[in-house]
Design a protein around this motif. Structure first.
Motif, PDB file in Angstrom:
ATOM      1  N   UNK A 146       0.581  -1.383   0.072  1.00  0.00           N
ATOM      2  CA  UNK A 146       0.255  -0.086  -0.150  1.00  0.00           C
ATOM      3  C   UNK A 146       0.508   1.035  -0.317  1.00  0.00           C
ATOM      4  N   UNK A 147       1.590   0.734   0.576  1.00  0.00           N
ATOM      5  CA  UNK A 147       2.619   2.563   0.505  1.00  0.00           C
ATOM      6  C   UNK A 147       4.075   2.703  -0.410  1.00  0.00           C
ATOM      7  N   UNK A 148       3.334   3.348  -1.389  1.00  0.00           N
ATOM      8  CA  UNK A 148       3.817   4.728  -2.532  1.00  0.00           C
ATOM      9  C   UNK A 148       3.391   5.451  -2.535  1.00  0.00           C
ATOM     10  N   UNK A 149       4.456   6.382  -2.918  1.00  0.00           N
ATOM     11  CA  UNK A 149       4.008   7.950  -2.537  1.00  0.00           C
ATOM     12  C   UNK A 149       4.915   9.276  -2.732  1.00  0.00           C
ATOM     13  N   UNK A 150       4.416  10.201  -1.415  1.00  0.00           N
ATOM     14  CA  UNK A 150       5.591  11.709  -1.447  1.00  0.00           C
ATOM     15  C   UNK A 150       5.208  12.798  -1.450  1.00  0.00           C
ATOM     16  N   UNK A 151       5.707  13.005  -0.601  1.00  0.00           N
ATOM     17  CA  UNK A 151       5.533  14.762  -0.488  1.00  0.00           C
ATOM     18  C   UNK A 151       5.972  15.477  -1.570  1.00  0.00           C
ATOM     19  N   UNK A 152       5.743  16.364  -2.022  1.00  0.00           N
ATOM     20  CA  UNK A 152       6.437  18.000  -2.518  1.00  0.00           C
ATOM     21  C   UNK A 152       6.184  19.140  -1.829  1.00  0.00           C
ATOM     22  N   UNK A 153       7.434  19.870  -1.004  1.00  0.00           N
ATOM     23  CA  UNK A 153       7.488  21.053  -0.659  1.00  0.00           C
ATOM     24  C   UNK A 153       8.053  21.709  -2.017  1.00  0.00           C
ATOM     25  N   UNK A 154       7.296  22.405  -2.186  1.00  0.00           N
ATOM     26  CA  UNK A 154       7.679  23.231  -3.342  1.00  0.00           C
ATOM     27  C   UNK A 154       8.832  23.001  -4.637  1.00  0.00           C
ATOM     28  N   UNK A 155       9.475  23.241  -4.508  1.00  0.00           N
ATOM     29  CA  UNK A 155      10.612  22.320  -6.246  1.00  0.00           C
ATOM     30  C   UNK A 155      11.597  20.864  -5.091  1.00  0.00           C
ATOM     31  N   UNK A 156      11.128  20.655  -4.026  1.00  0.00           N
ATOM     32  CA  UNK A 156      11.754  19.750  -3.728  1.00  0.00           C
ATOM     33  C   UNK A 156      10.351  18.240  -2.837  1.00  0.00           C
ATOM     34  N   UNK A 157      11.821  16.743  -3.446  1.00  0.00           N
ATOM     35  CA  UNK A 157      10.545  16.027  -3.182  1.00  0.00           C
ATOM     36  C   UNK A 157      11.009  14.969  -2.533  1.00  0.00           C
ATOM     37  N   UNK A 158       9.806  14.514  -1.335  1.00  0.00           N
ATOM     38  CA  UNK A 158      10.159  12.797  -1.389  1.00  0.00           C
ATOM     39  C   UNK A 158       9.334  11.877  -1.848  1.00  0.00           C
ATOM     40  N   UNK A 159      10.514  10.339  -1.854  1.00  0.00           N
ATOM     41  CA  UNK A 159       9.160   9.043  -2.633  1.00  0.00           C
ATOM     42  C   UNK A 159       9.482   8.806  -1.808  1.00  0.00           C
ATOM     43  N   UNK A 160       8.815   7.206  -1.828  1.00  0.00           N
ATOM     44  CA  UNK A 160       9.336   6.340  -1.242  1.00  0.00           C
ATOM     45  C   UNK A 160       8.524   4.932  -1.736  1.00  0.00           C
ATOM     46  N   UNK A 161       8.084   3.819  -1.397  1.00  0.00           N
ATOM     47  CA  UNK A 161       8.154   2.741  -1.783  1.00  0.00           C
ATOM     48  C   UNK A 161       8.316   1.276  -0.895  1.00  0.00           C
ATOM     49  N   UNK A 162       7.845   0.459  -0.916  1.00  0.00           N
ATOM     50  CA  UNK A 162       7.935  -0.697  -0.017  1.00  0.00           C
ATOM     51  C   UNK A 162       7.407  -2.075  -1.372  1.00  0.00           C
ATOM     52  N   UNK A 163       8.564  -2.652  -1.540  1.00  0.00           N
ATOM     53  CA  UNK A 163       8.474  -3.170  -2.978  1.00  0.00           C
ATOM     54  C   UNK A 163       7.621  -4.780  -2.600  1.00  0.00           C
ATOM     55  N   UNK A 164       6.642  -5.307  -3.299  1.00  0.00           N
ATOM     56  CA  UNK A 164       6.366  -6.067  -3.011  1.00  0.00           C
ATOM     57  C   UNK A 164       6.518  -7.044  -3.912  1.00  0.00           C
ATOM     58  N   UNK A 165       5.822  -8.359  -3.908  1.00  0.00           N
ATOM     59  CA  UNK A 165       5.450  -9.171  -5.004  1.00  0.00           C
ATOM     60  C   UNK A 165       4.632  -9.462  -5.371  1.00  0.00           C
ATOM     61  N   UNK A 166       3.832  -9.141  -7.044  1.00  0.00           N
ATOM     62  CA  UNK A 166       2.690  -9.235  -7.814  1.00  0.00           C
ATOM     63  C   UNK A 166       1.678  -9.788  -7.020  1.00  0.00           C
ATOM     64  N   UNK A 167      -0.044  -9.704  -7.548  1.00  0.00           N
ATOM     65  CA  UNK A 167      -1.446 -10.223  -7.424  1.00  0.00           C
ATOM     66  C   UNK A 167      -0.699 -11.063  -7.204  1.00  0.00           C
ATOM     67  N   UNK A 168      -0.148 -12.287  -8.740  1.00  0.00           N
ATOM     68  CA  UNK A 168      -0.273 -13.859  -9.306  1.00  0.00           C
ATOM     69  C   UNK A 168       0.536 -14.190  -8.099  1.00  0.00           C
ATOM     70  N   UNK A 169       0.955 -13.923  -7.490  1.00  0.00           N
ATOM     71  CA  UNK A 169       2.059 -14.218  -6.941  1.00  0.00           C
ATOM     72  C   UNK A 169       1.087 -14.252  -5.034  1.00  0.00           C
ATOM     73  N   UNK A 170       1.023 -13.530  -5.003  1.00  0.00           N
ATOM     74  CA  UNK A 170      -0.455 -13.652  -3.668  1.00  0.00           C
ATOM     75  C   UNK A 170      -1.528 -15.070  -4.019  1.00  0.00           C
ATOM     76  N   UNK A 171      -1.799 -14.548  -5.126  1.00  0.00           N
ATOM     77  CA  UNK A 171      -3.306 -15.512  -5.106  1.00  0.00           C
ATOM     78  C   UNK A 171      -2.635 -16.589  -6.361  1.00  0.00           C
ATOM     79  N   UNK A 172      -1.620 -17.055  -5.940  1.00  0.00           N
ATOM     80  CA  UNK A 172      -1.510 -18.076  -6.536  1.00  0.00           C
ATOM     81  C   UNK A 172      -2.098 -19.523  -5.988  1.00  0.00           C
ATOM     82  N   UNK A 173      -2.754 -19.262  -4.627  1.00  0.00           N
ATOM     83  CA  UNK A 173      -3.053 -20.683  -4.321  1.00  0.00           C
ATOM     84  C   UNK A 173      -4.793 -20.714  -5.605  1.00  0.00           C
TER      85      UNK A 173
END
Length: 538
Positions: free
Chosen positions: A232-259
């Motif tokens: 769920x964590x993907x995004x970031x803030x912007x302050x004027x002309x500066x920014x922060x971004x982030x990501x929690x890397x994960x497997x995709x939906x196919x791996x999650x639903x493999x069963x």
């Protein structure tokens, strides 16, 4: 209409080149990013005919800017409408509005609704592709973009001013750079197979299964063509002309639903990492924590990947952690590194703030363009490919990395940066934060529930926060806050120290006094990753 162009399209076009992060499976086509811009130019030409006053002038100036900065002449013959061709000719023939970009020289844009980030400065543009449980990791379809697996896992593209981008990116980048070694990507060491290799056709065909897999079914979209991430964590803030971004890397939906999937449906498990990008003027600081693999596989993290013509004069120079000079390729415990292409007059520097030994490669690679798209001609392409990589051994404990990308870096600048303005304040899967003393800025991404503390800043729960203190004694303080999960109703931040009063604030931001400092409450419900800004003084 003017806002659509200025804020929706202009940030994504650099010197006439459409950025890879918004091209989906079209990254594998042989048309260049310069040609891709023609459809945007036609739309701007038509919008300019409907606009009035300053907005009409600005749109016409932007058309001229795209024409002037593109390394390939714009071809109005690609326009759909003959009327647009005439309007374009009228704009070019009118000397009164000069060419002008719609982007300010310095700009940071968080396209959080589509998990993309763009950061622009004179001399370069940095584009970042993220993914989440809201946005797919990549687009594959009809045999196009055959090896897309990591394109939404923090892959980045660093465009340098004045360069012919066909020599740096486009289809030949994806043809010659390993899909596991795209710039910015953490990937498991394994060999994956393309959809045609797995199933003998351009899609998975199993209409008799309860999920009803056909070439155009919803299940095909969900698990083959456009699989979303599971974080769920993907995004970031912007302050004027500066920014922060982030990501929690994960497997995709196919791996999650493999069963739930058929027995012959092949799924791939992703590596793990929590990453942040802090976007300043001369530096892009990257933090990665928890880098590893739950299955115990070896992993690689590609700090950067650069391509050049095979005969370009490329040099790799650096300094070891102990101060000794180094030249590559090779593996070393480096403090800094500089990639320079004398033929193109381009350079990128790398400052390793807290990073294990780095493997630097420079290889001549020849592959057919057909490896990325079945409909491409079987044309061999040769490029000099430089990879800057950190290796993680199989079974190793999760690692952490901290480094800065420095576009257009000179040797003198890199030497001076040894005692530079950057400081890593925190780098864990819970909290990542840096400070930049030259800008008076602290930026933090918090990833987990609970209270997070760093450098006089307290953040409650997951958030992205940027704080800038300016003036004597930090008299003016500006704060930007965003909810990268798009799931929270409220974010609370405490600035420790003397109490500050509100000067200006976006709607939904409240400032109050609390023992130990100044409290900021931000209503983020249904804000969809928007940055909220408040200015304080005390």
């Amino acid at each position: 209409m003017y806002g659509w162009v200025k804020d929706g399209f202009a940030p994504l076009i650099f010197e006439g080149w459409m950025m890879e992060i918004v091209k989906g499976r079209a990254v594998a086509r042989t048309e260049s990013g310069y040609a891709d811009v023609a459809v945007v130019v036609e739309a701007v030409v038509d919008l300019a005919s409907l606009a009035t006053g300053a907005e009409a002038t600005a749109l016409k100036s932007y058309v001229k800017h795209l024409r002037a900065t593109s390394r390939t002449p714009l071809d109005p013959a690609r326009f759909v409408s003959p009327v647009s061709i005439v309007r374009y000719a009228d704009i070019i023939g009118d000397a009164s509005p000069p060419p002008a970009d719609l982007n300010p020289a310095a700009r940071s844009v968080a396209f959080n609704a589509m998990d993309k980030t763009v950061h622009r400065r004179p001399g370069y543009a940095f584009a970042l592709a993220r993914s989440s449980d809201r946005i797919s990791k990549y687009e594959y379809m009809n045999g196009e973009n055959l090896m897309p697996w990591f394109q939404g896992d923090g892959a980045h593209y660093l465009y340098l001013s004045g360069q012919d981008q066909t020599q740096a990116y486009g289809v030949d980048y994806f043809t010659t750079v390993s899909p596991y070694g795209l710039a910015g990507v953490t990937a498991p060491v394994e060999q994956r197979r393309t959809v045609p290799e797995l199933y003998g056709k351009a899609y998975y065909d199993n209409p008799g299964h309860p999920l009803h897999f056909t070439s155009s079914s919803e299940s095909q979209n969900t698990y083959v063509y456009f699989p979303r991430g599971t974080n769920a964590w993907s995004g970031g803030a912007v302050l004027g002309a500066y920014g922060a971004a982030g990501l929690v890397q994960s497997s995709d939906a196919a791996y999650r639903d493999r069963a739930l999937l058929p027995d012959d449906f092949v799924v791939y498990r992703g590596a793990r990492a929590t990453k942040s990008w802090f976007l300043f003027d001369e530096e892009i600081v990257v933090l990665a924590a928890g880098v590893g693999d739950a299955a115990g596989r070896a992993v690689t993290t590609t700090v950067d990947a650069r391509v050049a013509a095979p005969d370009d004069r490329v040099t790799l120079t650096g300094t070891r952690r102990d101060g000794r000079a180094w030249s590559g390729p090779g593996t070393a415990d480096l403090r800094r590194l500089r990639y320079a292409n004398a033929t193109q007059n381009t350079a990128v520097g790398y400052v390793f703030l807290d990073t294990p030994p780095v493997r630097v490669t420079l290889e001549r690679v020849t592959r057919s363009r057909r490896v990325v798209r079945t409909a491409n001609p079987d044309t061999p392409v040769t490029r000099s490919v430089c990879g800057v990589t950190v290796d993680g051994a199989a079974g190793a404990r999760p690692a952490r990395l901290a480094y800065a990308l420095v576009p257009n870096a000179t040797e003198d600048w890199l030497r001076a940066h040894h005692h530079g303005p950057l400081k890593v304040l925190a780098n864990s899967p819970r909290l990542q934060a840096v400070s930049h003393s030259g800008l008076g800025m602290t930026a933090a991404n918090s990833f987990t529930p609970g209270r997070h503390e760093t450098a006089g800043l307290r953040v409650e729960g997951p958030a992205s926060v940027i704080v800038r203190r300016q003036g004597r004694g930090g008299a003016a303080t500006t704060v930007a806050v965003s909810d990268p999960t798009m799931d929270r109703d409220r974010i609370t931040v405490l600035l420790r120290g003397r109490r500050l009063g509100k000067v200006t604030a976006d709607e939904g931001v409240r400032v109050s006094r609390e023992p130990g400092g100044t409290r900021i409450d931000v209503d983020t419900r249904h804000a969809y990753g928007k940055s909220f800004t408040v200015t304080l003084r005390g």
